[in-house]
Design an enzyme around this catalytic site. Structure first.
Site, short mmCIF file in Angstrom:
data_model
loop_
_atom_site.label_atom_id
_atom_site.label_comp_id
_atom_site.label_asym_id
_atom_site.label_seq_id
_atom_site.Cartn_x
_atom_site.Cartn_y
_atom_site.Cartn_z
N HIS A 114 -9.07 -6.31 8.54
CA HIS A 114 -8.51 -5.24 9.36
C HIS A 114 -9.23 -3.94 9.11
O HIS A 114 -9.54 -3.59 7.97
CB HIS A 114 -7.00 -5.06 9.17
CG HIS A 114 -6.51 -5.30 7.78
ND1 HIS A 114 -5.30 -5.88 7.52
CD2 HIS A 114 -7.07 -5.05 6.57
CE1 HIS A 114 -5.14 -5.97 6.21
NE2 HIS A 114 -6.19 -5.46 5.62
N LYS A 159 2.61 5.98 1.05
CA LYS A 159 3.09 7.36 1.23
C LYS A 159 4.20 7.41 2.29
O LYS A 159 5.12 8.24 2.20
CB LYS A 159 1.94 8.30 1.62
CG LYS A 159 0.79 8.30 0.63
CD LYS A 159 1.27 8.41 -0.81
CE LYS A 159 0.22 7.99 -1.81
NZ LYS A 159 0.04 6.55 -1.98
N GLY A 196 2.86 -2.03 -15.81
CA GLY A 196 1.77 -1.08 -15.62
C GLY A 196 2.28 0.23 -15.04
O GLY A 196 3.06 0.23 -14.09
N ILE A 230 -0.33 3.04 -9.00
CA ILE A 230 0.35 2.03 -8.18
C ILE A 230 1.70 1.68 -8.77
O ILE A 230 2.72 1.67 -8.08
CB ILE A 230 -0.54 0.78 -8.03
CG1 ILE A 230 -1.78 1.09 -7.21
CG2 ILE A 230 0.25 -0.36 -7.37
CD1 ILE A 230 -2.80 -0.04 -7.17
N ALA A 272 1.17 -4.50 -11.74
CA ALA A 272 0.33 -3.36 -11.36
C ALA A 272 -0.57 -3.01 -12.54
O ALA A 272 -0.53 -1.91 -13.08
CB ALA A 272 1.20 -2.17 -10.96
N VAL A 303 -7.02 -3.11 -10.76
CA VAL A 303 -7.69 -3.84 -9.67
C VAL A 303 -9.08 -4.26 -10.13
O VAL A 303 -9.60 -3.76 -11.12
CB VAL A 303 -7.79 -2.99 -8.39
CG1 VAL A 303 -6.41 -2.67 -7.84
CG2 VAL A 303 -8.57 -1.69 -8.65
N HIS A 321 2.65 35.17 -1.36
CA HIS A 321 4.00 35.13 -1.92
C HIS A 321 5.01 35.05 -0.78
O HIS A 321 4.86 35.73 0.23
CB HIS A 321 4.26 36.40 -2.73
CG HIS A 321 5.68 36.52 -3.21
ND1 HIS A 321 6.16 35.84 -4.31
CD2 HIS A 321 6.74 37.24 -2.72
CE1 HIS A 321 7.43 36.14 -4.49
NE2 HIS A 321 7.81 36.98 -3.53
#
Length: 482
Positions: free
Chosen positions: A38, A52, A196, A200, A285, A288, A461
């Site tokens: 993909h 996200k 992990g 991730i 996790a 990789v 500010h």
């Protein structure tokens, strides 16, 4: 052969691959990109973007369930519909997937669909994909090329990476998940073990905690998010634990027992004790590894090291005409690193003047848990290891008007300067929206800005960014609002 011969062929259409293809086309090079699954790669379809979207749903849910602290009344406790949350995330990916296809067409880049193998320098064969698209919103694009032999003066490998598996704790797609399964749960687990605490792991731990799951994070290193500055890590851990996460450091999952619909993790601590933790699911996790298999690299003598392709500062391998960028070329395995690395590679190929290798010490890292964590440059410990004489500045969110108004007053900004030169050598943040703030320090470091220039920069500010300046001022004993 005119339809099969190119100046540049890029294998892989993730952020590194498709951005490199676009830059190649801008430079007037006849360009093709090969993709087996993909457009947009892991980042767009299974990583950066959809996570996200999930975390945004979690953030909205957290705010809704604390509406009273903002003077708002919502009847009853807000709940999440996991199918709708996942559907929104997949829809975001599908929209961007289509966007990459549009960009390929706009820039006249040929898309070749299938699996590529280097048969010799300057030549690839493309066979039928063994990783067919499984989602209806990501069909094989119309009008793309397919199986056959293609030639190019330059071939750039941008095949990315995949989840690493530990022996005996291999993901099975049902009880032991990678980020693929964690991204699309069919039901919301009531309890999780996350193995992990890198970006991730901690992001999924944060998401599932917001969704109501009981979450235990197991990390083999002494601190959560091991690559971060120790002070920032400790602050983040305290906030995560306040949210109800259980975090075990200097511990490892020694083995896993599977039940009918649960897993029992045998967690071994540094003192040798074993704690059994039973949960609905376990997320693996633990990092990789590069996708280097099946590309024909070994037969051509392309040098690899620890699962990644060895390159110089411009993406060149030891074999002329073959290049590599992104995750497959080694750490840091970040989408923005891959994009910039690809641009450097193709501009060097095209002979653009002034191209120079990437400064890896200026690559920002972001973790989108709650609270967010972001950093660039040296940690305090690394600076001291290098024998640097340093100045360190700190500024708390609790003293910032905008943070207080937002109801986000738990955070810290930390800056590290070389005492002799005033050079900014590190910046580390934890708190609301720090993943958006960090780029200010990245720009400063890239321009080799000194502390004096930062102190004379006017920040608006009220903003969160004001804390960046206050942290600089603090490093030099000049903090104003603390």
């Amino acid at each position: 052969m005119s339809g099969t011969s190119y100046d540049v062929i890029i294998i892989g259409s993730g952020p590194g691959g498709y951005v490199t293809a676009i830059r190649a086309a801008q430079l007037g090079l006849k360009t093709a990109i090969v993709e087996r699954e993909h457009l947009g790669g892991i980042c767009l379809n299974w990583g950066c973007i959809p996570t996200k979207a999930l975390l945004r749903s979690a953030e909205i849910l957290d705010h809704a369930n604390h509406a009273k602290s903002y003077g708002l009344k919502l009847e009853g406790k807000m709940t999440a519909d996991v199918k709708d949350v996942v559907a929104r995330s997949r829809g975001v990916s599908a929209r961007l997937n289509g966007g990459v296809a549009f960009l390929m067409k706009k820039n006249k880049i040929d898309v070749i669909w299938g699996e590529a193998k280097l048969t010799k320098p300057g030549e690839i064969s493309v066979g039928k994909s063994t990783k067919p698209v499984v989602e209806p919103q990501n069909p094989v694009p119309k009008g793309v090329k397919g199986e056959g032999t293609y030639t190019a003066k330059h071939v750039i490998v941008a095949t990315g990476a995949r989840p690493r598996a530990l022996p005996g704790i291999e993901p099975d797609g049902k009880l032991i998940w990678t980020y693929f399964e964690a991204m699309k749960p069919d039901v919301m687990p009531k309890s999780l073990v996350v193995m992990g605490s890198g970006a991730i792991g901690i992001e999924f731990a944060s998401f599932y905690r917001s969704m109501g799951a009981e979450v235990t994070v197991v990390e083999v290193m002494p601190q959560v998010m091991p690559v971060e500055d120790a002070e920032i890590s400790a602050f983040a851990r305290k906030q995560l634990e306040k949210r109800g996460l259980k975090i075990l450091t200097e511990a490892k999952v020694a083995k896993v027992e599977k039940g009918a619909n649960s897993v029992t993790a045998h967690v071994e601590t540094k003192d040798g004790k074993v704690e059994k933790i039973t949960a609905d699911r376990l997320i693996s996790a633990v990092g990789v590894q590069g996708n280097i298999e099946g590309l024909g690299l070994e037969a051509l003598g392309v040098k690899t090291d620890r699962g990644c392709i060895v390159i110089d500062g411009y993406g060149k391998t030891n074999v002329p005409g073959i290049y590599a960028i992104g995750d497959v070329a080694g750490p840091p395995m970040l989408a923005h690193k891959a994009e910039h690395e690809g641009v450097i590679c193709i501009e060097k190929i095209a002979g653009v003047p002034g191209v120079h290798p990437m400064e890896k010490g200026r690559i920002p890292g972001c973790t989108y848990c709650n609270p967010q964590v972001a950093s660039v440059g040296l940690t305090e410990a690394k600076a001291k290891e290098q024998g640097r004489d340093i100045r360190v500045g700190r500024y708390s969110f609790a003293a910032n008007g905008k943070a207080i108004a937002l109801g986000e007053d738990q955070g810290l900004i930390k800056t590290i300067f070389d005492k002799k030169t005033g050079e900014l050598i590190g910046a580390h943040m934890v708190g609301a929206e720090v993943t958006e703030l960090i780029q200010g320090f990245v720009v400063a470091m890239n321009l080799e800005t000194t502390e004096e220039e930062l102190m004379h920069t006017i920040f608006p500010h009220p903003t969160l960014s004001e804390m960046m300046k206050e942290s600089v001022l603090d490093a030099y004993g000049r903090v104003l609002n603390a």
